[in-house]
Design an enzyme around this catalytic site. Sequence first.
Site, mmCIF file in Angstrom:
data_model
loop_
_atom_site.group_PDB
_atom_site.id
_atom_site.type_symbol
_atom_site.label_atom_id
_atom_site.label_comp_id
_atom_site.label_asym_id
_atom_site.label_seq_id
_atom_site.Cartn_x
_atom_site.Cartn_y
_atom_site.Cartn_z
ATOM 1 C CD GLU A 1 -5.359 -1.520 4.727
ATOM 2 O OE1 GLU A 1 -4.870 -0.192 5.494
ATOM 3 O OE2 GLU A 1 -4.170 -2.469 4.633
ATOM 4 C CG ASP B 1 -2.123 -0.889 1.263
ATOM 5 O OD1 ASP B 1 -2.476 -0.901 0.576
ATOM 6 O OD2 ASP B 1 -2.516 -1.737 2.073
#
Length: 277
Positions: A168, A52
Amino acid sequence: MDNEQHSISRVLGVTANFDAALEVGRRTDFLCRNLRQASCRTYILGISGGVDSLAAGLLAQAAVLELRADGYDAQFIAMRLPYGVQADETDAQKSLGVIGPDRVVTVDIKPAADAMLEAVMVEGEDLVEQARKHFHLGNIKARQRMIAQYALAGSTRGLVIGTDQAAEALMGFFTKFGDGAADILPLAGLTKRRVRAIAEHMGAPAELVFKVPTADLESDAPLRPDEEVYGVTYDEIDDFLEGKAVTEPAGKRILKTYLASRHKRALPVAPINEMAG
């Protein structure tokens, strides 16, 4: 589950179609445009060694290079924010090598994080569950990292980049006012596999792109895989977000976690909100 999947995916900004090249261009332009509009000069991002922050860093560096080519003074500062010695420091350094940021600043958050927990324990030790002490310390670590990033952003006319993405966000897998705090989210609306596709498209090596994801916050369980915490896999989470079929147990687990973590995705509650209703 289909209607709930569609509704949640829409709320989290996940689109039906995805093209890595188009998304790289669109999200780089997004970063360019917003730095100008904010009259800022710097993007700040903590690089952890995971995909990420790698993808967000590649987009940020591409954006500032594009801005400078257009005559706008901009730079990207990558921060290393280890808690003492990071178990996967080698991966973090490899990520920095791939990104090629204009500047790297390292801040060891261990002294500050430990001092904060110790200060809380002076009068609040009986309020801290000993069995979850490392979990609470993990949240302090995440918030100390954001303190460091904003300290640098404040002195460089900077904006802090967050690495939140749809997978997430769906699972509430972030710390409120820690990694959940940022000025701009270039990965928003992307599933984990789409984040990987962007990083791969931008030239990141497979060893970093497909590294096992870990938040690495709990000192007593270093490098604990995210999927172990979730109880479902990223493939199942991504399939859920992309409107694909998932098993009933996985669907129930995802939906339960999404509902239980809704407070993490909401603005602070205020009386005016209730009066307006």
